[in-house]
Design a protein around this motif. Structure first.
Motif, mmCIF file in Angstrom:
data_model
loop_
_atom_site.group_PDB
_atom_site.id
_atom_site.type_symbol
_atom_site.label_atom_id
_atom_site.label_comp_id
_atom_site.label_asym_id
_atom_site.label_seq_id
_atom_site.Cartn_x
_atom_site.Cartn_y
_atom_site.Cartn_z
ATOM 1 N N UNK A 280 0.829 -1.214 0.000
ATOM 2 C CA UNK A 280 0.000 0.000 0.000
ATOM 3 C C UNK A 280 0.862 1.263 0.000
ATOM 4 N N UNK A 281 0.312 2.326 -0.585
ATOM 5 C CA UNK A 281 0.960 3.624 -0.504
ATOM 6 C C UNK A 281 0.893 4.128 0.937
ATOM 7 N N UNK A 282 1.725 5.078 1.257
ATOM 8 C CA UNK A 282 1.724 5.666 2.595
ATOM 9 C C UNK A 282 1.468 7.157 2.468
ATOM 10 N N UNK A 283 0.987 7.743 3.560
ATOM 11 C CA UNK A 283 0.794 9.192 3.590
ATOM 12 C C UNK A 283 2.176 9.838 3.610
ATOM 13 N N UNK A 284 2.497 10.683 2.624
ATOM 14 C CA UNK A 284 3.857 11.241 2.560
ATOM 15 C C UNK A 284 4.122 12.356 3.559
ATOM 16 N N UNK A 285 3.106 12.752 4.323
ATOM 17 C CA UNK A 285 3.304 13.800 5.328
ATOM 18 C C UNK A 285 3.145 13.220 6.723
ATOM 19 N N UNK A 520 14.451 16.186 11.275
ATOM 20 C CA UNK A 520 13.919 14.822 11.336
ATOM 21 C C UNK A 520 12.751 14.648 10.365
ATOM 22 N N UNK A 521 11.728 15.494 10.500
ATOM 23 C CA UNK A 521 10.499 15.287 9.740
ATOM 24 C C UNK A 521 10.715 15.535 8.250
ATOM 25 N N UNK A 522 11.432 16.602 7.900
ATOM 26 C CA UNK A 522 11.653 16.891 6.477
ATOM 27 C C UNK A 522 12.387 15.745 5.771
ATOM 28 N N UNK A 523 13.506 15.214 6.318
ATOM 29 C CA UNK A 523 14.133 14.053 5.661
ATOM 30 C C UNK A 523 13.221 12.836 5.597
ATOM 31 N N UNK A 524 12.418 12.615 6.644
ATOM 32 C CA UNK A 524 11.515 11.466 6.646
ATOM 33 C C UNK A 524 10.453 11.617 5.563
ATOM 34 N N UNK A 525 9.870 12.800 5.458
ATOM 35 C CA UNK A 525 8.860 13.019 4.421
ATOM 36 C C UNK A 525 9.467 12.875 3.031
ATOM 37 N N UNK A 526 10.725 13.280 2.884
ATOM 38 C CA UNK A 526 11.395 13.067 1.610
ATOM 39 C C UNK A 526 11.505 11.591 1.274
ATOM 40 N N UNK A 527 11.814 10.760 2.267
ATOM 41 C CA UNK A 527 11.918 9.321 2.038
ATOM 42 C C UNK A 527 10.553 8.707 1.752
#
Length: 543
Positions: A280-285, A520-527
């Motif tokens: 499944x896709x994931x929420x990118x935010x 933390x959050x910005x790199x994670x959302x990028x991934x």
């Protein structure tokens, strides 16, 4: 490029190759390097082939020593172009016969066919071979040759040819090495693979039919869904026209190059799908709840509450120098400090040191908070992508504690900042002190001049004993007003200290949240976006 080919490229192969390029780009560190290498090579091969002539179809005759491959090449071309041998390999270099030279040169250069081994059927139209116009027929080196250079060249051209014709003989058509090394690798390439059972004149009709059926059954077991088998004999000419008809069909359709690339892409996508099944896709935010949870955890790690409490204590300690009743402060200084015997040092100095230089984040607690966020977001993702989310979350973990420490140190208010109402209250308190001192002086003058009659008073009011009770009442009122003001101000200080602590903790929380977002959050959302884009591209690259 023909209209059919252009449309096919636009609506079929082109978008899929573009999607594959995105898969290869996003898959670094997430896919098997061998898959990435194969994907990159397919993209290069497709890019090169699609830039070259679409009016020509490259057909490779491949086979082992003694299969009669070169004889078949000569029979199809109608010329004696390739040397023929029986007991040893004679085709050391690839020979090419071209029906229609216009535009074929760059394609032959890309195939690395030497000039002296290129032959043209300039008179093909005169010989009734117009249906083969656009054919480039290659006689490959024997794939089982003992010569050092032949196998690599055969392997290379088998990979890039638009259509591969496997030439087998009745004695070795079931050769395990051929099926294991080549045929099994062409699963899904039915449209661009033809099998020729050559030297069929050595068999009786019954034996020939049995061999063809056996070969078809063997190919199906190897994964060739609809095998195309043609029985030929270069000695009698049997089946040569049938083989030419198959070749002419591919040449006329002008689709073999695309079908070959599509088949290669399908095979690669099957390998990719096996390694990266649909998920499944994931929420990118990162949602607000997880953002808040990370901020709370980081606030605990850096001790925001403890720092707020320390600042509240600082506020209270410092207020005593400003809003307390001066006589009470002066009296307190005369009393011995029981804590001094314990050598604990000044409380104010300790608090100043805590606020000014000891704000620090605990790396272990910070790492735990980051790890918890990554685990929550990556639940349900393949392990390699879960690890990728964790790596993204921890990509700046070395700098995170220091950044938090710096932000909180800047959030701590300067110790020399004094609220305006403290100044007003201090002026009022000292005005009461002046009034008290003046009252004492007045009372002393009345006692001296009016009671003890030490001299003549400079003013009547200074010698009037009748005002003495009123002066005493004034002194008591001043002292009471001062004590009442000091008590009330202390209550106000407590309220203001709580508000100051709340303001400071909110400011620190805002700063911690900003650091958490940036590091933390910005790199994670990028991934997470990379994950969704990868699977989107993977889906687009499939049929």
């Amino acid at each position: 490029m023909s209209v059919v080919s252009t449309a096919h490229l636009q609506y079929g192969l082109g978008p899929r190759l573009a999607a594959l390029a995105r898969v290869v780009e996003l898959g670094h560190g997430r896919l098997d390097p061998a898959l990435l290498t194969d994907g990159g090579q397919l993209l290069l091969r497709a890019g090169d082939r699609l830039k070259l002539s679409a009016e020509h179809t490259v057909v490779a005759l491949a086979g082992g020593t003694g299969s009669g491959k070169s004889s078949l090449f000569n029979a199809v071309s109608g010329l004696e172009l390739s040397p023929i041998g029986v007991r040893r390999p004679t085709t050391a270099r690839t020979h090419a016969c071209v029906w229609g030279l216009d535009g074929a040169g760059p394609l032959l250069d890309w195939l690395q066919i030497q000039w002296r081994h290129r032959f043209a059927r300039a008179s093909a139209l005169d010989k009734g071979e117009s249906r083969l116009h656009g054919l480039i027929l290659l006689d490959l080196p024997d794939h089982d040759s003992i010569r050092a250079l032949t196998d690599p060249e055969a392997d290379r051209l088998i990979q890039v040819a638009d259509l591969v014709v496997w030439v087998l003989d009745p004695q070795k058509y079931a050769d395990a090495s051929v099926h294991r090394r080549y045929v099994a690798e062409l699963t899904g390439h039915d449209a661009v693979t033809v099998f020729v059972l050559n030297q069929a004149d050595r068999l009786t009709p019954e034996e020939r039919a049995e061999c063809v059926a056996d070969l078809e059954d063997l190919l199906r077991r190897e994964g060739v869904t609809v095998p195309r088998v043609v029985a030929t004999s270069t000695t009698t000419g049997m089946g040569i026209d049938d083989l030419k008809a198959v070749l002419a069909e591919s040449v006329a359709a002008r689709r073999a190059a695309y079908q070959r690339l599509e088949a290669d892409l399908d095979r690669l996508m099957a390998r990719l799908t096996k390694e990266m099944p649909d998920v499944p896709r994931v929420d990118p935010t990162v949602d607000d709840v997880r953002r808040g949870g990370l901020t709370d955890a980081l606030c605990d790690a850096v001790g925001v509450s403890a720092l707020g409490e320390a600042m509240e204590n600082v506020y209270g300690v410092r207020s005593a120098d400003w809003v307390g009743w001066p006589f009470a402060r002066w009296a307190a200084k005369l009393r011995p400090d029981p804590a001094s015997s314990l050598r604990l040092g000044g409380v104010k100095d300790d608090i100043r040191e805590l606020v000014g230089s000891s704000v620090s984040a605990q790396p272990a607690e910070v790492d735990n908070a980051v790890h918890a966020l990554a685990d929550g977001l990556a639940a349900g993702m393949p392990q390699v992508w879960r690890q990728g989310v964790l790596e993204a979350a921890r990509s700046r973990s070395a700098d995170l504690p220091g950044a938090l420490t710096n932000e909180l140190a800047e959030a701590a208010p300067p110790l020399n900042r004094v609220p305006a109402w403290w100044w007003l209250l201090k002026i009022w308190q000292y005005l009461l002190v002046v009034m008290f001192a003046a009252g004492l002086g007045w009372a002393g003058a009345v006692l001296a001049y009016g009671v003890f009659e030490v001299g003549r008073p400079p003013a009547a009011v200074l010698g009037d004993v009748g005002v003495l009770p009123w002066v005493g009442l004034m002194l008591l009122s001043v002292v009471g007003l001062g004590l009442l003001t000091g008590l009330a101000s202390r209550n106000f200080v407590v309220l203001e200290a709580g508000k100051e602590r709340e303001r400071l903790e909110l400011d620190m929380r805002r700063r911690v949240g900003g650091v958490a977002h940036d590091m933390v959050i910005t790199p994670v959302e990028g991934e997470l976006n990379r994950y969704n884009e990868f699977y989107g591209a993977l889906g687009a690259a499939r049929r």
